[in-house]
Scaffold this active site. Structure first.
Site, short mmCIF file in Angstrom:
data_model
loop_
_atom_site.label_atom_id
_atom_site.label_comp_id
_atom_site.label_asym_id
_atom_site.label_seq_id
_atom_site.Cartn_x
_atom_site.Cartn_y
_atom_site.Cartn_z
N ASP A 1 -2.92 -17.70 -12.90
CA ASP A 1 -4.39 -18.07 -13.89
C ASP A 1 -5.39 -17.19 -13.83
OD1 ASP A 1 -2.57 -20.12 -13.99
OD2 ASP A 1 -3.72 -21.18 -12.66
N HIS B 1 -13.26 -20.90 -15.69
CA HIS B 1 -14.00 -20.51 -15.15
C HIS B 1 -14.11 -18.74 -14.56
CE1 HIS B 1 -14.29 -24.60 -13.43
NE2 HIS B 1 -15.45 -24.23 -12.09
N HIS C 1 -5.95 -23.13 -9.36
CA HIS C 1 -5.68 -22.38 -9.79
C HIS C 1 -4.38 -21.82 -9.25
CE1 HIS C 1 -7.35 -22.77 -14.09
NE2 HIS C 1 -8.36 -22.96 -13.57
#
Length: 326
Positions: free
Chosen positions: A226, A181, A222
């Site tokens: 990350d 994302h 996450h």
């Protein structure tokens, strides 16, 4: 009122038609690169699906972001997806605005060629990273006790290739470092920062990227690592790739910098190469006209010398013909 609407609609149609013609030509020239970028999006999804078979749930790792940000819970996990969807759709719509608005700064095909190059490079690094080490997923469906945390061995190859779209994408586990994302978000924000024209929207876009980062951590989709790794990796990837790609022509001035065909491009190049020679000839002709003739200066100097010599010979001849003492 109806006449005004009809006139404006006609102008808009002409604008869209002209822009479509140019973009289609660019599409025919760059379709291989664009297709490769789109195919790699499937490859990236296939890799994320594959690592889910390797995922093993376990205790959630200690995370500074989890300590600092309160957990949103399952019922509010849609918030991060809503922000991401807004960023994604807004960027896609903005990338096609040259078809309608006159304040165009780029060609849509060339813009997406760059965007896909950024995405592919970042996703390639992501695949290498999350296959190197599988971490226990912090998301709710990846925790111990969840039926979705592990996948049974596939029955056939087709089951893997179809990647159970879209459920397999939404409920994947194991593809953690680094956030996909955030790859899309940062690539879109950086691209608008360079080619967008509204300073306020640029600042708002970066703010949305920060909010997106916090929501991902708060939703426990996450780990903080990350998101942190995505921030510096994607920015470095975009910086180095953008530096080595040929710059897109700026269309703000309104002049078309795109040659209509390869023949036109070659003719334009030859014209630029012969331009200094043409200017030199024009200056020479102008110099001749200002001197009142079209005779070369070297010829004029030689003829002057010859005329002087003929005059001198004539005087000697006349002197020899005259009697002495006269």
């Amino acid at each position: 009122m109806a006449i005004y609407i009809a006139r404006e609609a006609t102008k808009l149609w002409r604008k869209v038609s002209a822009e479509t013609t140019v973009e289609l030509q660019l599409l025919f020239e760059n379709w291989r690169l664009l297709l490769a970028g789109l195919v790699f999006q499937y490859v990236h999804g296939l890799a994320a699906r594959g690592v889910h078979y390797l995922h093993r749930p376990g205790p959630i790792l200690q995370d500074l972001g989890f300590m600092a940000l309160p957990e949103l819970g399952k019922d509010k996990g849609y918030l991060s997806e809503t922000v991401f969807t807004s960023i994604f759709l807004t960027f896609v719509l903005w990338s096609f605005h040259p078809f309608i608005y006159h304040s165009k700064r780029f060609y849509t095909v060339l813009l997406w060629r760059r965007v896909l190059a950024f995405l592919v490079a970042s996703q390639f690094l992501r695949i290498i990273t999350f296959y190197s080490t599988q971490l226990p997923g912090p998301n709710y469906h990846c925790r111990e006790g969840s039926k979705l945390a592990t996948l049974p061995p596939p029955n056939n190859v087709l089951e893997v290739l179809l990647i159970n779209f879209p459920r397999g994408i939404l409920f994947g586990c194991g593809d953690l470092i680094f956030s996909s994302h955030m790859i899309f978000t940062l690539v879109f924000v950086r691209t608008y920062h360079k080619y967008g024209s509204k300073r306020l929207i640029k600042l708002f876009a970066w703010l949305m990227a920060i909010i997106q980062s916090l929501l991902i951590i708060a939703s426990r989709k996450h780990y903080s690592v990350d998101v942190v790794v995505a921030w510096y990796t994607v920015n470095l990837v975009v910086f180095f790739i953008d530096k080595n790609l040929p710059e897109m022509p700026d269309r703000t001035s309104g002049s078309s910098l795109l040659p209509v065909s390869a023949k036109d491009k070659d003719d334009r190049t030859k014209e630029e190469l012969h331009k200094p020679e043409k200017e030199s000839k024009m200056k020479e002709e102008l110099h001749k006209l200002l001197n009142g003739n079209t005779v070369d200066s070297t010829d004029r100097r030689q003829r002057g010398q010859m005329n002087g010599k003929h005059g001198e010979d004539m005087n000697h001849a006349l002197g020899d013909a005259t009697p002495n003492g006269t």
